[in-house]
Structure formats: C-alpha cells, structure tokens
Design an enzyme around this catalytic site. Structure first.
Site, mmCIF file in Angstrom:
data_model
loop_
_atom_site.group_PDB
_atom_site.id
_atom_site.type_symbol
_atom_site.label_atom_id
_atom_site.label_comp_id
_atom_site.label_asym_id
_atom_site.label_seq_id
_atom_site.Cartn_x
_atom_site.Cartn_y
_atom_site.Cartn_z
ATOM 1 N N ASP A 137 33.318 38.224 39.837
ATOM 2 C CA ASP A 137 34.539 38.661 40.057
ATOM 3 C C ASP A 137 35.246 38.839 39.080
ATOM 4 O O ASP A 137 35.163 38.409 37.887
ATOM 5 C CB ASP A 137 35.296 37.918 41.103
ATOM 6 C CG ASP A 137 36.408 38.332 41.783
ATOM 7 O OD1 ASP A 137 36.753 39.415 41.723
ATOM 8 O OD2 ASP A 137 37.038 37.280 42.603
ATOM 9 N N GLU A 197 37.050 43.032 35.387
ATOM 10 C CA GLU A 197 37.830 44.306 34.948
ATOM 11 C C GLU A 197 37.802 44.477 33.307
ATOM 12 O O GLU A 197 37.740 45.436 32.921
ATOM 13 C CB GLU A 197 38.924 44.624 35.851
ATOM 14 C CG GLU A 197 38.909 44.862 37.162
ATOM 15 C CD GLU A 197 38.472 43.578 37.833
ATOM 16 O OE1 GLU A 197 38.871 42.649 37.463
ATOM 17 O OE2 GLU A 197 37.775 43.683 39.022
ATOM 18 N N ASP A 253 40.353 43.567 47.029
ATOM 19 C CA ASP A 253 41.406 42.511 47.875
ATOM 20 C C ASP A 253 42.354 43.382 48.761
ATOM 21 O O ASP A 253 43.213 43.576 48.465
ATOM 22 C CB ASP A 253 42.223 41.956 46.921
ATOM 23 C CG ASP A 253 41.500 40.787 46.137
ATOM 24 O OD1 ASP A 253 40.156 40.408 46.268
ATOM 25 O OD2 ASP A 253 41.815 40.192 45.234
#
Ligand SMILES: *[C@@H]1O[C@H](CO)[C@@H](O)[C@H](O)[C@H]1NC(C)=O
Length: 961
Positions: A550, A553, A627
């Site tokens: 997760d 980015e 999300d």
C-alpha cells in the site's frame, strides 16, 4: 527544528483529518486543495498556453527535420529535428528515432542531443542526473522490441515514407517541414502526430540571472522583460502548498498532439473515476475543464466523474470507431496530463451533407523525460491490447486462491480475532480464501515485526487457516519507521533509501511517523528487500502468507500533494520528478521478487496486491481502486474503472467491496457483494472506524443473499480461471466492455455498466442503483440469451428489462457457449481442487455451442512445463465433444495422472430441443447415462440434464444425444 515543527503540525492535521472523516462520512470528499490544478502545475499551464498559440491562425511549428540527417537501417529511421528557438533562426538539435517493430507496432523517440552528450550544466551544484530520463523502458517493457526485417523506406524532397506491418499494410509518412507523422493502414490515415503543431520539447538552457526590476515608491512594478512570449515564472522553481520545488534542470517538459481522425471514442489512460469513454477536457457543456492527469497520488475519498489523478497511471489509449481500433502508448514516467477535444469535420465537402465525422484530438505532455510513443494500428481492440501486452507483458497468471474471495478490514485486532472470523465464516458456510491484516498487526508500524501483545502466535493463526487451505495477506509498505529499529538501521547503513535533493537520506511522514523510503530503483535495495522476506528473517510467517503493498505512490503525509518532493534523488541520481509514476511499480516488483525467493526450492506464484501502478504492473499481481466510499455512486463508479483497467492491460482489478470509508446500509452492502462477485479481484475491505461487516453479521435475508453471491463466484471459478489464463497469454481483458466484444456496434461504445466475463458468453449487469428492482440490459445481436438462474429467454437486439429484486443478479448466458462450473459449496477454493465439474451448455439459434476450460495446479509454475489441461468443448449436431487444445510439455503426463479421477458430474443443456422430450439416455463412450428433460414453461427455455456421464475432465470424449 524545521522538520520537527512541520512534523508536529502534520501529525496534528492528520489526527484532525481522521477525526473529521468519521464525523462526516460519507459526505466528506477529496481535499481538492491538496492537489494541483493544471494552472498550478507550471508545465501544464505552459503546454496549454502553447496549445492555444498553436491553435491560433498563422502558427507554424518551430520543428523541422533536417533531411540530410536522415538515415535508414534495419527497420529504424534516425535523424535530427531542428527546433528554431528565436527570431534570429538559432536552432537546438533534437534526435529522432522511429523504430518499426516486427510485431507491427511503431515507436517514435525524441531526445535532446546536447543532453544525451551530457553537455549541460545544472543549477546550484545539483547532484541530479543531467540527461533526460531514458530508463522507463527498462521497467515497463519486457519484449516486442525486435526491429522489422521487412519494413521498407522511400524518401523524396519533402517526406520519408515507410511501409511496414502485416503484409506491408501499415505506412508512416514523415513530413520534414513542418515536422509531422501520419500513420496509415490500408492507405487511410489513422493517427497523426503534430498535426496541430503542439510538439514541444523544452530544451535545456542555462539560467540567466536578471537583476530584480526596481520598484519605486508609488509606481506599478515595471513589466518583466518579454523575450520569448512564454510564461517563465515556473521555469526555475515553483511552489505549491508551502513547499518549493528547486528544479535544478529548469524547464524540460515534452508535449505532442496526437489526432485520431474519424474516431469518436477514446478509452484508457487509467486511473480516473469516470466513464469508460473519455470526455473532452477543454470545457463546454458536460465536459471537463481540466485535462486528465497522471501523477500517482494518495487521493482518498476521491470524487466521481473527474479527470483528477488517482493512485496509478497507465499512459495507454485506444481510439475506437465502427470499423477500426488503434492505440498509442506514451512511455514517460513523469507527471503527465492529457487534453482531449472532439471535432466534427465535414467528411467530404463534395458529398453534399452525407455524414460528418468526428475526430478526436488529444494533446499529451509530461514534465520531463523523453518523447517516446508507441503506435498500434489494430484494426481490432484485441489486436491493440495484444500488441500493447507484447511490449509491457501480460497479466501474471495468479494462484487460484487469489481470484477467490478476500476478507479484509483495517484491522483484525488480534490473532484470536482472525481465528474467530475464520471459524465464523466456516460455521455460516460462507466461502472465503484469504483473510487480511492491515498495518496494526505490526509492532508500532515496524514492518517485518508482529505486535507481541495482539499477535503473540502468528504461526498458530496461519496453521489454523491452512487447515482449510486458507491464506493470510499482510501489509508491507515502502516507508520504514525512523526509530532505530533493526530494519531502518540496516537501510541507513547500506544507504538504500531515497535521498533528498542534497543527497542525504530523505525523511518524511507516514503511518509510523518519521520514515525513510526504500529506493527500489536500486538493484542493491531490491536484493536487500528480498532478504527480508525469508522465513527465518520475517519470523512468524509461513507458506500461506502473502503480501499487500500500500502507500507506494509513494504516499508522504507531509510531502507536496501527499507525495515526495520532485527534486528528491533516486538510484543513479535520477530526480523523483523523472520516475514518479514508475516508483510504485518498482516496489511492487521488489516484493514480487521477494515472494519468489522465500525459501530455496519452494517456488510458487507470488501474490502481491498493489495500490500504485504503471504500465507493466500487470506482470506482478492485482491492483485495487484505493480508498473508495460506502456510497451508491462509488459502487457505480467501480465497473467503468475496472473495465478501463482491463482494456489498458491490467485486468486483475477490483474495488473495495462495501466501500472503504463509511458504513454501508445493508442493501448497499448486499448489492456490492453481488457486483464484487464480478470483479477480477474480489475483496471486502473497511476503514478502522467503520462497524464490523463480515458477511455473517448482516443478518437475514442479507447474509443469505451475500453467501449466494459468494458461492456464485466459487461455482464459476473454473470459468474465471480460464479467463485469467486467456489474459495471461494474449492480454484479452477478463471482464470486457461492450465495444470490445462488438466493435462494430455503435450503440455499445459508451456502455460501461454491463460486460462479458471472459469468453464464456456470460453477460452481467449487477445492480448499482439504490432501490432498483430491475435493470435494462443491452443485447448487441439477435442471439438467444438465457437468464443464468431460471433460463428465462431474451432475444432481439436492443434493451431488455430484467427484474432484479435484491436477491437477484442480472446475469445472462449468451446462446452458443459452454460454461465450466464446480457446484459443490466448500469453505475455500483449495478444498475444491478435486471436485467434479458441471458443464452448462447454452444452445444458440442453430442448436450448437462451444467453450473452453483451462486448469492447472493453481499454485506453482509447473504449467510452464505443460502441467495443465486445456480443453475445447463443442456441442454440434447432437454430439458433445471434449478436445485437447493444450501443448505437451515435460510435466504434462505427470499432471494428467493426478487429474485422472476428476470427472464431469453433470451436463446441463439450456434450450434443449423439443425432440428430446421422452429421451431417457445419452450414449457415452463407455455406455449410457440418464437424461432428464424439462419442457419450455412461460418464457423459460426448455432444458435437460445428464448426470454422471462417466467422463473425465482431462480426457478426450464424445457424448451422443
Ligand atoms: C522486476 O524488475 C526487474 C528489473 O530490475 C526486471 O528484470 C524483472 O523482469 C521485473 N519483474 C517482473 C515480473 O516484471
């Protein structure tokens, strides 16, 4: 001190966010002010302004090819482009390489000659690499670069023409001045480069420090000296949200217009929340005002129908018309924006009023790097995705458990909690394969550790799961807690973290607080990362533990746009600016590598979920859409997103079932499970502040309905796995939009709420609207369609209404297909391994049908040595036959032996002919089997069932009806 105050402020803000989100959920939306608009991104604003100048009359592109520089060799044309940079006619030299590939794809690369030779000087003694970033290829591309042996070039005074591709049907016409390229197929132009004159390569230039203009009391400041007419205010540094980007290389963006004449629809360039068919972006009614942006970012609670950037970036676009599909792949890892406009053009001024056509005109620009564009000339959507996959690789064939159901939440609190959920799922006979652990399982957010109080016995937990062939996925993120624990000490000592612009280890904030980021561009960092996952290093893990990446980015809570500063430095001294969109993939890649090498001799297919992705991430595992929120519009947005990912080469995709933020009403949760049963990646997930929502908690009738949706997924796993196999060999999406399957049917081009599952002929339109008790489904042809559950018949092209009360998923079987299933409910897919098959034959108007099945051990790489079953089934003239379409390998026979006892237990023929009434049996090779016939009733088709025909799944056989 500075970082201390910053950090404190950000912690406080963060706590505030978390508090806010829970007070106002689900109405809170994305924090717009955290993310740039085009106007706030210097190069975006400059390129849009450039586009506006280029659109004005009298504009001439300053780029032309120097004809004498051209050379042709082995399928490659090289030369110099001269860019005129001022009125005195001074020029800058750019290198252009046009490669014609054996596969029929073409590639255009433009670089700066001066930079390639390293003849430039950077500002403020920067350590940043001088060249334009030219390594995107080494991460994204894995094949398909062989140069064409048959392409031929002709040249005249004004153009160079290359004929290439299958049977020489493709053509590239390169015009020298003004520079432009037309790509043609069968002599018709399909794609045009620089047709609108927006080619822009911001060449390197030294900064000339001008004295600050003096401002006298009471006077307006004098206007800055205008030299180029360009806005220079963002050339040398720019600020956003309180941080300043030092831009040691100055302005260096690249841009190009790409026109698709006669194409009214374009798809692709994920990840955005919005319709599959991309919208125009320069304003006007119903259009976006902003370009589509690709700059991987942690955009939580994202908004619907927006060109705003999300977590991943695939700069690949398809243009589609009734008789053709073509595509482009913009290989650049820097921040990228894409403007789209559509223009009606008179088709032919002489053909009085006969039709006008629509041209889609796109404009691409990136902050740094090369112009590097691949061109695919189709002509079908399948040709385009296949050609794109030849370059970037096809979907990894996952372990079978990975395509079953995943149960996740932030967080299962203890190992007892996990075991309890596991037991309750079994008790309620709800199938699931994987339970997940979010960040709280660690000891204070230190990855590779377990919280000793909450998870005292991870091995005991894993062993309980293993008893039902269930798995655990644990989260591991790229930020490493900066508190002196052994992993971060090792990271620092070995100098494997990302550096800041001064060359020191970069420090920022994420879940653990102060953190450093592993730099997976570095081979040494990958090697180190791999070592951390060995069973004896990552204690408390066993073979049934897999990984979730997760925040890659990367998400940095106190960074600009919640990510890293662009002037950070990676391995090789490339600026973060240059590599940002690839960053997440390098981390995913390192984790994939680590799971391959956990133990000597234990080689099984890794499973790693990623949030951030780039072109090529499909080789490494699944992605999810980040999300989202427990709301109906987020449920509706998920299918267009998953479909778009699929046609952009990354079909192993899904959205959080139930919605991450907020508490779904029970009917929303139920509908979301029915939809999720059709996501290639199917996971329920929830935020830490939401109420528990494991399927057994919903109560009746919801739990029962959800369980049926889950069992439907499990029954159809053989069909899903076959679709995954197909995607893994030629890139065909797993769920397919209407235009992909019916490229000539214009009525389907904008449909993105229904889809086909693999090649099974299953056509689904799960309910995504609150309170809906029916849906209108669009049928593209005159074939018979049968309701999957009760065999209700629908036919005739156009829209049909299907009743869909809460317990019903609108799902049709298109006549002409054979669908493999496993109908025995079990706790997990692993326990279904040796279960017998059911074949469902949906007959078409001619009374025939075809289908396929791919099976392997679902776990190892033995399939690469032939350990698999690949069958084609055909029903024709009253005979059902099973034929081998696999290739033999060294492990084929051994595998087939293990599958000898796996048989077909039932054959269901939907639309069975009337003449079968009274028929009691069918002939199998070895004897007879009983047949039971049910006549037509109401609008429901007749059907027949054959039980225990005594045939094995892995063998050739015929059954005569
Ligand atoms: C991971 O990256 C390396 C380059 O460091 C590359 O050779 C390898 O093919 C990548 N792995 C996959 C599965 O794409």
């Amino acid at each position: 001190m500075r970082s201390f105050t910053l950090s404190t402020k950000w912690t406080a803000l963060f706590v505030l966010f978390t508090a806010l989100c829970c007070l106002f959920t689900p109405t809170v939306t994305v924090k717009h002010e955290l993310f740039k608009t085009c106007d706030q991104a210097g190069f975006c604003k400059r390129n849009r302004a450039f586009a506006d100048s280029a659109s004005a009359t009298g504009w001439e592109t300053p780029y032309k090819i120097a004809p004498e520089s051209l050379s042709w060799k082995n399928g490659q044309l090289q030369g110099t482009i001269l860019k005129t940079i001022n009125k005195n006619g001074e020029t800058v030299r750019l290198l252009i390489t046009i490669s014609f590939l054996e596969s029929g794809s073409a590639r255009v690369t433009i670089d700066e000659e001066k930079r390639q030779k390293g003849e430039i000087d950077l500002r403020h003694n920067s350590k940043a690499r001088k060249e334009r970033y030219n390594e995107a290829e080494s991460w994204a591309i894995v094949g398909g670069l062989e140069l064409s042996k048959t392409a031929v070039e002709f040249r005249d005074a004004a153009t160079s023409t290359v004929k290439y591709g299958p049977d020489g049907k493709f053509e590239a016409v390169i015009t020298y001045a003004p520079f432009g390229i037309d790509f043609k197929r069968d002599s018709a132009t399909q794609i045009k480069f620089n047709d609108r004159g927006m080619l822009n390569v911001e060449h390197w230039r030294p900064k000339i420090d001008k004295p600050e203009p003096e401002k006298k009391e009471g006077e307006e400041a004098p206007a800055p000296e205008v030299q180029t007419g360009e806005d220079e205010s963002t050339w040398w540094d720019e600020s956003f949200g309180g941080s300043t980007d030092s831009k040691p290389k100055g302005p260096e963006s690249v841009g190009l217009d790409i026109t698709f004449p006669g194409y009214a629809h374009v798809y692709g360039i994920p990840e955005h929340a919005g319709p599959l068919s991309l919208k125009e972006t320069r304003g006007g009614s119903g259009n976006h005002e902003e370009p589509y942006r690709l700059y991987n970012a942690d955009v939580f609670e994202y908004i619907m129908d927006s060109p705003m950037t999300l977590y991943g970036a695939i700069p690949f676009m398809q243009a589609h018309s009734k008789d053709s599909t073509v595509g482009v792949f913009w290989l650049n890892a820097a921040e990228t924006w894409i403007d789209i406009i559509k223009q009606k053009e008179a088709h032919n001024p002489l053909s009085l009023g006969i039709g006008s056509r629509i041209d889609t005109k796109t404009h691409w620009f990136s902050e740094s790097g090369l112009i590097d564009v691949f061109v695919f000339l189709g002509p079908t959507p399948k040709d385009v995705t296949k050609a794109y996959g030849e370059l970037t690789g096809y979907t990894q064939l996952p372990q079978e458990f990975a395509i079953a159901y995943h149960q996740c939440r932030w967080n299962y609190n203890t190992d007892e909690d996990v075991k309890d959920v596991d037991r309750k799922m079994s008790k309620h006979q709800i199938p699931y394969d994987v339970i997940w652990l979010d960040i709280e399982y660690t000891h204070e957010k230190e990855y590779f550790t377990w919280d000793p109080l909450q998870f005292p016995d991870p091995i005991g937990m894993l062993k309980q799961l293993d008893k039902s062939e269930r798995k655990l996925v644990a989260i591991i993120d790229p930020h490493i807690k900066n508190n002196g624990y052994h992993i971060v000490e090792d990271l620092k000592k070995k100098d494997l973290a990302v550096h800041n612009k001064d060359g020191n280890i970069y420090e920022g904030w994420c879940w653990p607080g102060s953190s450093h980021w592993i730099d997976c561009f570095s081979p040494a960092a990958i090697k180190w990362w791999v070592s951390l996952f060995k069973y004896d290093t990552f204690k408390g893990t066993m073979h049934n533990l897999f990984i979730w990446n997760d925040m890659n980015e990367p998400s940095v809570f106190n960074g600009p746009e919640t990510t890293m500063p662009k002037d950070n430095l990676h391995y090789g001294n490339w600026e973060h600016r240059d590599v940002h969109n690839i960053n997440g993939m390098t981390f995913h890649n390192a984790t994939y590598q680590a799971l391959l090498e956990r133990k000597k001799g234990e080689i099984r297919r890794p499973f790693v979920l990623t949030r951030s992705f780039y072109a090529g991430s499909q080789r490494l595992g699944a992605m999810w859409t980040g999300d989202n929120q427990a709301s109906w519009d987020h449920l509706a947005a998920a299918f267009p997103m998953v479909l778009n990912n699929g046609i952009a080469g990354y079909p192993f995709a899904g959205a959080d079932v139930g919605g991450f933020f907020g508490n779904p009403e029970k009917d929303l949760l139920t509908r979301w499970y029915q939809a999720g049963a059709f996501y290639p990646f199917f996971r329920g997930h929830a935020h830490i502040d939401t109420r528990r929502r494991e399927p057994y908690l919903a109560g009746e009738p919801y739990t029962g309905i959800i369980t049926r949706a889950l069992r439907l997924r499990y029954a159809l796993l053989p069909a899903w796995y076959t679709a995954f196999h197909e995607a893994s060999v030629d890139g065909t999406p797993i769920i397919r939009p209407q235009y992909f399957e019916y490229p000539g049917d214009e009525a389907g081009f904008a449909i993105d709420d229904q889809f086909f599952v693999g090649s099974t002929g299953l056509l689904a339109k799960p309910v995504v609207k609150e309170g809906a008790d029916s849906v209108d489904i669009y049928l593209p042809d005159e074939e018979i369609y049968y309701d999957y559950f009760d065999y209700q018949k629908y036919s005739g092209r156009g829209s049909k209404t299907i009743s869909a009360p809460l317990e019903k998923i609108p799902l049709l079987m298109q006549g002409g297909h054979i669908i493999p299933r496993k109908d025995r409910p079990r706790r997990s897919s692993g326990l279904m391994k040796w279960d017998p098959y059911t074949l469902v034959i949906a007959l078409n108007k001619e009374g025939s049908a075809k289908g396929e099945l791919y099976v392997d051990d679902g776990e190892t790489f033995d399939y690469q040595s032939g350990a698999y079953i690949h069958r084609s089934f055909e029903f024709k003239d009253g005979v059902l036959a099973s034929m081998d379409i696999g290739k033999k390998g060294k492990l084929t026979d051994k595998y087939l032996k293990t599958m000898k006892g796996v048989r077909v237990e039932r054959i269901i023929i939907v639309g069975a002919p009337k003449e079968w009434e009274g028929k009691k049996s069918v002939k199998t090779g070895k004897g007879e089997a009983g047949l039971e016939f049910h006549g037509e009733e109401g609008g429901k088709a007749s059907w027949a069932v054959v039980r225990n025909p005594g045939v094995a799944i892995g063998e050739n056989w015929k059954i005569e009806f």
